[in-house]
Design a protein around this motif. Structure first.
Motif, short mmCIF file in Angstrom:
data_model
loop_
_atom_site.label_atom_id
_atom_site.label_comp_id
_atom_site.label_asym_id
_atom_site.label_seq_id
_atom_site.Cartn_x
_atom_site.Cartn_y
_atom_site.Cartn_z
N ARG A 49 0.99 -1.27 -0.10
CA ARG A 49 -0.01 -0.07 0.04
C ARG A 49 0.96 1.15 0.17
O ARG A 49 2.11 1.05 0.24
N PRO A 50 0.43 2.42 -0.25
CA PRO A 50 1.13 3.66 -0.29
C PRO A 50 1.54 3.85 1.08
O PRO A 50 0.93 3.78 1.96
N ALA A 51 2.84 4.36 1.09
CA ALA A 51 3.36 4.58 2.70
C ALA A 51 2.66 5.97 3.02
O ALA A 51 2.39 6.77 2.35
N ALA A 52 2.42 6.04 4.37
CA ALA A 52 1.68 7.06 4.81
C ALA A 52 2.04 8.69 4.31
O ALA A 52 1.45 9.35 4.19
N TRP A 53 3.48 8.55 4.33
CA TRP A 53 4.28 10.03 3.96
C TRP A 53 3.75 10.38 2.68
O TRP A 53 3.69 11.41 2.27
N THR A 54 3.50 9.39 1.57
CA THR A 54 3.10 9.96 0.44
C THR A 54 1.89 10.37 0.04
O THR A 54 1.52 10.89 -0.87
N ILE A 55 0.90 9.97 1.09
CA ILE A 55 -0.45 10.33 0.88
C ILE A 55 -0.87 11.73 1.74
O ILE A 55 -1.21 12.80 1.66
N PHE A 56 -0.28 11.84 3.26
CA PHE A 56 -0.44 12.79 4.12
C PHE A 56 0.72 13.72 4.19
O PHE A 56 0.53 14.94 4.95
N GLY A 57 1.85 13.43 3.71
CA GLY A 57 3.18 14.21 3.62
C GLY A 57 3.92 13.91 4.80
O GLY A 57 3.45 13.07 5.72
N GLU A 58 5.12 14.42 4.68
CA GLU A 58 6.06 14.11 5.68
C GLU A 58 5.91 14.57 7.15
O GLU A 58 6.09 13.83 8.00
N PRO A 59 5.59 15.93 7.15
CA PRO A 59 5.29 16.34 8.39
C PRO A 59 4.16 15.48 9.35
O PRO A 59 4.48 15.23 10.49
N ALA A 60 3.09 15.22 8.49
CA ALA A 60 2.13 14.64 9.36
C ALA A 60 2.51 13.21 9.73
O ALA A 60 2.04 12.64 10.75
N ALA A 61 3.20 12.49 8.94
CA ALA A 61 3.58 11.15 9.13
C ALA A 61 4.72 11.18 10.31
O ALA A 61 4.54 10.22 11.23
N ILE A 62 5.36 12.30 10.36
CA ILE A 62 6.34 12.27 11.35
C ILE A 62 5.61 12.40 12.90
O ILE A 62 6.02 11.73 13.85
N LEU A 63 4.81 13.21 12.66
CA LEU A 63 3.76 13.57 14.07
C LEU A 63 3.34 12.40 14.23
O LEU A 63 2.99 11.85 15.62
N ALA A 64 2.55 11.63 13.54
CA ALA A 64 1.94 10.47 13.83
C ALA A 64 2.84 9.50 14.41
O ALA A 64 2.37 8.72 15.35
N GLY A 65 4.02 9.43 14.01
CA GLY A 65 4.95 8.41 14.49
C GLY A 65 5.20 8.64 15.95
O GLY A 65 5.37 7.85 16.87
N ASP A 66 5.51 10.10 16.36
CA ASP A 66 5.97 10.56 17.35
C ASP A 66 4.74 10.30 18.56
O ASP A 66 4.90 9.87 19.60
N ALA A 67 3.51 10.49 18.02
CA ALA A 67 2.38 10.16 18.79
C ALA A 67 2.21 8.74 19.18
O ALA A 67 1.72 8.41 20.29
N LEU A 68 2.43 7.88 18.42
CA LEU A 68 2.24 6.28 18.58
C LEU A 68 3.51 5.96 19.49
O LEU A 68 2.97 5.18 20.65
N LEU A 69 4.73 6.50 19.64
CA LEU A 69 5.65 6.37 20.45
C LEU A 69 5.16 6.75 21.82
O LEU A 69 5.48 6.11 23.17
N ALA A 70 4.76 8.03 22.01
CA ALA A 70 4.17 8.63 23.20
C ALA A 70 2.76 7.64 23.90
O ALA A 70 3.24 7.35 25.03
N LEU A 71 2.28 7.25 23.10
CA LEU A 71 1.19 6.31 23.36
C LEU A 71 1.51 4.95 23.93
O LEU A 71 0.99 4.56 24.86
N ALA A 72 2.74 4.44 23.20
CA ALA A 72 3.18 3.25 24.01
C ALA A 72 3.65 3.28 25.36
O ALA A 72 3.26 2.52 26.22
N GLY A 73 4.10 4.57 25.73
CA GLY A 73 4.70 4.64 27.07
C GLY A 73 3.29 4.83 28.13
O GLY A 73 3.30 4.39 29.14
#
Length: 353
Positions: A121-145
């Motif tokens: 499937r298309p990688a998230a950054w190709t659809i939503f843009g790099e900044p949005a994908a970076i922020l989503a990754g950061d949010a998931l990491l915070a959520l893990a803790g």
């Protein structure tokens, strides 16, 4: 190709609800990126597979929609609880946390590597843009803790600390991998050290975090982490082999993708350091600009194999699994749990994607 272990096929069903509930805490914009990355939704937010009935392209034949991967890390987390004599459900927060952390790393990794597809499937950054994908990754990491620290278990704080340390090692390995892109010479020891952080750190944590969360003795958790560390190196070795010789229809990546990107993967580094005439020829080709066709890439793949890079990586993966089994024996899990751990190890070394 080995069959997918029972623990992995059953884990997705067990973990999915808790994973979706955790991701559901995110704000709507970030949730949309994460849900697409996990394979739950299409780019427009509709459930995965819905586009097939609305003029879009259906999922690839034989590929289930709405799948977020192999569930390897969550399965290991649940197994580690069983290894310590606890019910797998008690480690559910740990399983969710390692999957969230893995998703964080993939969202960022796709951007850094310029990979445009993820699981066919298309990688998230190709659809939503790099900044949005970076922020989503950061949010998931915070959520893990968050998920770990909220767990009603004796080892919640220790498990959160272990996951944070594993993430720090993962990032250090990724940083070293980026550094390799600008260096002319890399030793095999350095490459193994990079893989030990980038890939093995989170797998080592996954193999022990369920036990840690449920309050297992430290020697048991350490032995399980040792198993996971060796498993992680075997996983990376196989991943690197697939990056050169994998079938694009199965891996979801272009043919010879690691060679096109001039990645300094383990088989490449082993081949470059072999000291053969083929190694010298390989070094010359690898310094050239990436060609537009595949002929040069196929020649590079041939030279890697002729220099012994492929054979070394295959043998090293087997050696790492043997070492992993020794660590597992030290943990002394129940026989059925031991068998399932080893089945996963066999799957890792014989997978085709």
């Amino acid at each position: 190709m080995t069959t997918v272990p029972v623990s992995m096929t059953g884990t997705r069903e067990l973990v999915d609800g808790a994973l979706r509930a955790a991701v559901g805490r995110l704000d709507p914009r970030t949730y949309r990126v994460a849900a697409h990355h996990f394979g739950w939704t299409e780019a427009d937010g509709r459930p995965a597979g819905a586009v097939a009935n609305h003029g879009g392209k259906p999922a690839a034949p034989g590929r289930p929609t709405g799948s977020s991967g192999k569930a390897l890390r969550p399965a290991l987390a649940l197994l580690s609880a069983r290894a310590a004599g606890a019910a797998p459900e008690t480690a559910l927060p740990a399983a969710v946390a390692v999957e969230l952390t893995h998703a964080f790393s993939l969202l960022h990794d796709d951007i850094m590597d310029g990979d445009r597809t993820r699981r066919h499937r298309p990688a998230a950054w190709t659809i939503f843009g790099e900044p949005a994908a970076i922020l989503a990754g950061d949010a998931l990491l915070a959520l893990a803790g968050e998920v770990l620290l909220e767990a009603p278990a004796p080892g919640a704080q220790a498990a959160a600390r272990d996951l944070a340390a594993a993430t720090r090692r993962l990032i250090a390995g990724q940083s070293l991998d980026l550094e390799f892109e600008t260096r002319q010479k890399i030793t095999l020891e350095e490459c193994l050290d990079m893989a030990g952080g980038k890939t093995a750190a989170l797998l080592a944590c996954s193999c022990s975090i369920g036990a840690v969360l449920t309050g297992a003795p430290e020697p048991v958790a350490a032995a399980l982490a040792g198993f996971g560390s060796e498993l992680g190196l075997a996983f990376q070795l196989v991943d690197d082999l697939l990056g050169i010789w994998g079938d694009p229809a199965v891996t979801g990546k272009p043919a010879l993708s690691d060679l096109r990107s001039r990645k300094m993967s383990l088989p490449i580094v082993a081949a470059l350091g072999a000291g053969t005439p083929e190694s010298a020829r390989l070094a010359g080709l690898y310094r050239r600009p990436v060609p537009s066709g595949t002929a040069d890439l196929e020649e590079i793949a041939r030279l890697v194999e002729a220099s012994g890079g492929r054979a070394w990586a295959e043998a090293e993966a087997v050696r790492r699994i043997e070492s992993a089994a020794a660590h597992l024996d030290a943990a002394a899990p129940p026989d059925d749990v031991r068998a399932e751990f080893l089945h996963i190890a066999d799957f890792v070394t014989h997978r085709d994607h």
